[in-house]
Design an enzyme around this catalytic site. Structure first.
Site, PDB file in Angstrom:
ATOM      1  N   CYS A  97       0.983  -1.301  -0.075  1.00  0.00           N
ATOM      2  CA  CYS A  97      -0.133   0.273  -0.029  1.00  0.00           C
ATOM      3  C   CYS A  97       0.668   1.093  -0.140  1.00  0.00           C
ATOM      4  O   CYS A  97       0.382   2.107  -0.531  1.00  0.00           O
ATOM      5  CB  CYS A  97      -0.519  -0.038   1.398  1.00  0.00           C
ATOM      6  SG  CYS A  97       0.036   0.270   2.711  1.00  0.00           S
ATOM      7  N   HIS A 133      -0.468  11.171  16.068  1.00  0.00           N
ATOM      8  CA  HIS A 133      -0.936  10.521  14.553  1.00  0.00           C
ATOM      9  C   HIS A 133       0.077   9.730  13.976  1.00  0.00           C
ATOM     10  O   HIS A 133       1.044  10.189  14.350  1.00  0.00           O
ATOM     11  CB  HIS A 133      -1.064  11.913  13.281  1.00  0.00           C
ATOM     12  CG  HIS A 133      -2.307  10.996  12.840  1.00  0.00           C
ATOM     13  ND1 HIS A 133      -3.386  10.793  12.679  1.00  0.00           N
ATOM     14  CD2 HIS A 133      -1.156  10.964  11.545  1.00  0.00           C
ATOM     15  CE1 HIS A 133      -3.541   9.811  11.410  1.00  0.00           C
ATOM     16  NE2 HIS A 133      -2.353  10.202  10.075  1.00  0.00           N
ATOM     17  N   HIS A 136      -3.841   4.830   9.720  1.00  0.00           N
ATOM     18  CA  HIS A 136      -5.348   4.477  10.215  1.00  0.00           C
ATOM     19  C   HIS A 136      -5.094   3.373   9.872  1.00  0.00           C
ATOM     20  O   HIS A 136      -4.443   2.182   9.615  1.00  0.00           O
ATOM     21  CB  HIS A 136      -5.681   4.919   8.927  1.00  0.00           C
ATOM     22  CG  HIS A 136      -6.628   5.968   8.926  1.00  0.00           C
ATOM     23  ND1 HIS A 136      -5.578   7.313   8.366  1.00  0.00           N
ATOM     24  CD2 HIS A 136      -7.300   7.272   8.747  1.00  0.00           C
ATOM     25  CE1 HIS A 136      -5.300   8.278   8.623  1.00  0.00           C
ATOM     26  NE2 HIS A 136      -7.344   9.016   9.284  1.00  0.00           N
ATOM     27  N   ASP A 140      -8.183  -4.930   5.765  1.00  0.00           N
ATOM     28  CA  ASP A 140      -7.940  -5.570   4.578  1.00  0.00           C
ATOM     29  C   ASP A 140      -6.058  -6.456   5.314  1.00  0.00           C
ATOM     30  O   ASP A 140      -5.862  -7.088   4.010  1.00  0.00           O
ATOM     31  CB  ASP A 140      -8.203  -4.477   3.519  1.00  0.00           C
ATOM     32  CG  ASP A 140      -6.969  -3.516   4.153  1.00  0.00           C
ATOM     33  OD1 ASP A 140      -6.968  -3.330   4.633  1.00  0.00           O
ATOM     34  OD2 ASP A 140      -7.257  -2.939   2.219  1.00  0.00           O
ATOM     35  N   ARG A 149      -4.847  -4.418   9.177  1.00  0.00           N
ATOM     36  CA  ARG A 149      -3.747  -3.389   8.371  1.00  0.00           C
ATOM     37  C   ARG A 149      -3.895  -2.168   9.103  1.00  0.00           C
ATOM     38  O   ARG A 149      -4.404  -1.138   8.986  1.00  0.00           O
ATOM     39  CB  ARG A 149      -3.977  -3.238   7.286  1.00  0.00           C
ATOM     40  CG  ARG A 149      -2.945  -2.302   6.222  1.00  0.00           C
ATOM     41  CD  ARG A 149      -2.800  -2.012   4.982  1.00  0.00           C
ATOM     42  NE  ARG A 149      -4.104  -1.988   4.335  1.00  0.00           N
ATOM     43  CZ  ARG A 149      -3.977  -0.868   3.732  1.00  0.00           C
ATOM     44  NH1 ARG A 149      -3.637   0.127   3.873  1.00  0.00           N
ATOM     45  NH2 ARG A 149      -5.386  -0.121   3.626  1.00  0.00           N
ATOM     46  N   CYS A 151      -2.191   0.851   8.798  1.00  0.00           N
ATOM     47  CA  CYS A 151      -1.560   1.268   8.171  1.00  0.00           C
ATOM     48  C   CYS A 151      -0.301   2.817   8.558  1.00  0.00           C
ATOM     49  O   CYS A 151      -1.289   3.500   9.151  1.00  0.00           O
ATOM     50  CB  CYS A 151      -2.183   2.093   6.964  1.00  0.00           C
ATOM     51  SG  CYS A 151      -1.771   3.152   5.794  1.00  0.00           S
TER      52      CYS A 151
END
Ligand SMILES: [Zn+2]
Length: 164
Positions: A97, A133, A136, A140, A149, A151
């Site tokens: 990704c 932060h 997310h 999937d 996942r 990410c």
């Protein structure tokens, strides 16, 4: 007299309403009871401008550019803001990704928050210790493990190699 009072009250309520709306629109980390509390000025001194943008202003690094995107060493990925260990290398996998992806986080180190920015409903992940932060979480991930996942931006992480 009463009319005047009502007018003042209405004005006051309007002001409060506007303020709370502004708060909602702000991309900054919501004030929660994070152990590590620092002013933006302090964070800016400690972090690079790119790290500050991601960790404190919820920015996103460009895909396939992060230091840890295709990084597969044995160790732990810690929060670049406060040093808390967040992800073990054993949970890292190549999701293609463009960002470092993990199928699990070290228990209790990550908090989840609904994110409706960009007209989508996503779940934001943040460091539970400093509110930084991270990225997310999506559904999937690898089905043979958690199906999740995580990410994560490389800029939010700092890798610590296992002792040999
Ligand atoms: Zn942190």
């Amino acid at each position: 007299m009463m009319v005047k009072y009502n007018a003042i009250l209405a004005l006051l309520l309007l002001t409060i309403a506007c303020q709370s709306q502004q708060k909602q629109a702000s991309p900054k980390t919501k004030e929660m009871n994070y152990k590590v509390q620092k002013s933006d000025t302090d964070w800016q001194t400690e972090l690079t401008p790119a790290q500050f943008n991601v960790l404190r202003e919820k920015g996103t690094e460009r895909p396939n550019t992060g230091e840890y995107n295709l990084h597969f060493e044995s160790g732990t990925y810690a929060c670049a803001g406060c040093g808390t260990a967040l992800f073990k290398s054993a949970t890292k996998y190549d999701s293609h990704c463009g960002w470092p992806s993990f199928d699990d986080a070290i228990e209790g180190t990550v908090v989840y928050q609904k994110d409706t920015s960009l007209g989508r409903v996503r779940t934001e992940i943040l460091c539970a210790n400093c509110g930084g932060h991270l990225g997310h979480i999506f559904d999937d991930g690898p089905q043979e493990t958690t199906g999740k996942r995580y990410c994560v931006n490389s800029l939010s992480l700092e890798f610590k190699e296992d002792d040999k």
